[in-house]
Design a protein around this motif. Structure first.
Motif, short mmCIF file in Angstrom:
data_model
loop_
_atom_site.label_atom_id
_atom_site.label_comp_id
_atom_site.label_asym_id
_atom_site.label_seq_id
_atom_site.Cartn_x
_atom_site.Cartn_y
_atom_site.Cartn_z
N ARG A 61 0.83 -1.22 0.00
CA ARG A 61 0.00 0.00 0.00
C ARG A 61 0.86 1.26 0.00
NH1 ARG A 61 -5.18 1.29 4.00
NH2 ARG A 61 -5.65 3.34 3.12
N TYR A 239 -7.57 1.05 -2.19
CA TYR A 239 -6.60 2.10 -1.90
C TYR A 239 -5.84 2.49 -3.18
CZ TYR A 239 -3.54 -2.05 -1.31
OH TYR A 239 -2.86 -3.24 -1.48
N ASP A 242 -4.58 6.08 -3.06
CA ASP A 242 -3.86 6.48 -1.86
C ASP A 242 -2.63 7.31 -2.24
OD1 ASP A 242 -4.90 5.97 0.59
OD2 ASP A 242 -3.85 4.11 0.94
#
Length: 291
Positions: A61, A239, A242
């Motif tokens: 991530r 995500y 992100d």
């Protein structure tokens, strides 16, 4: 009496200076301390060295957030500057209703990124926005669903960011254009140079300081894109959009990983410093020559 006059400004500015020192630089130091501790839900000052940074760079991530920041930064800064230059050159031709057009271009900069993100979320929403409007008008095959596609949603953030900041870049470039001596352009025209060639070879190189200043400001804004991303996509789908700012928020306040969030914030601070410090150095270094 003279000593009191000299002391009074210092006394007036002292509270703001002390508060700024404590709440800005003090919290920067505290954040750095937390990034090398085992803090989770609450601060825990057990020293763990660079463990949080190792965990950070082992997370997929985080790499997605870094890639999105790089992609958004390059497109946002590049397109905002390109559109800003083109709009400034257009207005520099003394077009009719220049003041009205300039106001329209500058208006988005008066909005916050939260308002911009919310407005573009409505526009780009496949169910209620541009796609539905075009299909209701008869173009039933028209689709524009980037907002819900994980590999395209970041480009929606770019569109919204460029829409807001292109007018700001235009204002900076227009101010630079108006500061160039008209006699240089007239001399080039007498020599037979075309207008595009004059701008490419003479005018734009003269705007190098404006280009540099605009680049610094927009690059700084691109790193601090938390409010735009949260209002437009909230980091989603999943995500996919992100950025380090939203990653830090999610880790610190949603996942209870304060140490990990502090480590990501420290990386962001280092990135901002890498942009701002060379700019400040060049500005301070040029001042003695200007004198």
């Amino acid at each position: 009496m003279k000593s009191l006059d000299n002391l009074l400004p210092k006394l007036v500015l002292a509270p703001a200076f002390v508060l700024g020192l404590a709440f800005i630089y003090g919290f920067m130091v505290w954040n750095g301390v937390l990034s090398v501790t085992a803090s989770r839900m609450l601060p825990n000052y057990e020293f763990v060295g660079l463990e949080q940074y190792v965990r950070l760079f082992d997370m997929d991530r985080w790499w997605v957030a870094l890639r999105n920041m790089a992609l958004f930064g390059v497109l946002y800064v590049g397109l905002s500057m390109a559109l800003g230059v083109l709009l400034a050159i257009l207005l520099d031709q003394k077009v009719r209703a220049e003041g009205f057009i300039r106001t329209i271009y500058l208006y988005p900069m008066a909005l916050s990124f939260v308002v911009t993100g919310t407005a573009w979320k409505w526009i780009l929403n496949p169910s209620d926005g541009l796609q539905k409007l075009m299909q209701d008008l008869g173009w039933t095959s028209f689709t524009f669903d980037w907002l819900v596609q994980s590999d395209m949603a970041i480009y929606c953030v770019v569109i919204a960011g460029v829409w807001q900041s292109a007018g700001f870049a235009m204002a900076l470039f227009l101010a630079g254009l108006r500061g160039i001596d008209d006699s240089i352009i007239k001399a080039a025209q007498i020599d037979g140079a075309s207008l595009p060639r004059i701008y490419w070879r003479i005018v734009l190189p003269a705007l190098r300081p404006v280009f540099f200043s605009t680049l610094m400001v927009l690059a700084h804004l691109s790193i601090k894109s938390f409010d735009l991303v949260m209002a437009l996509t909230a980091g989603g789908p999943g995500y996919a959009t992100d950025v380090p700012a939203t990653f830090m928020y999610a880790m610190s306040f949603s996942r209870g990983q304060i140490g990990l969030g502090a480590a990501s914030a420290t990386i962001m601070l280092a990135t901002v410093a890498a942009i701002v410090v060379p700019y400040l150095y060049s500005e301070l270094r040029s001042k003695p020559h200007d004198r």
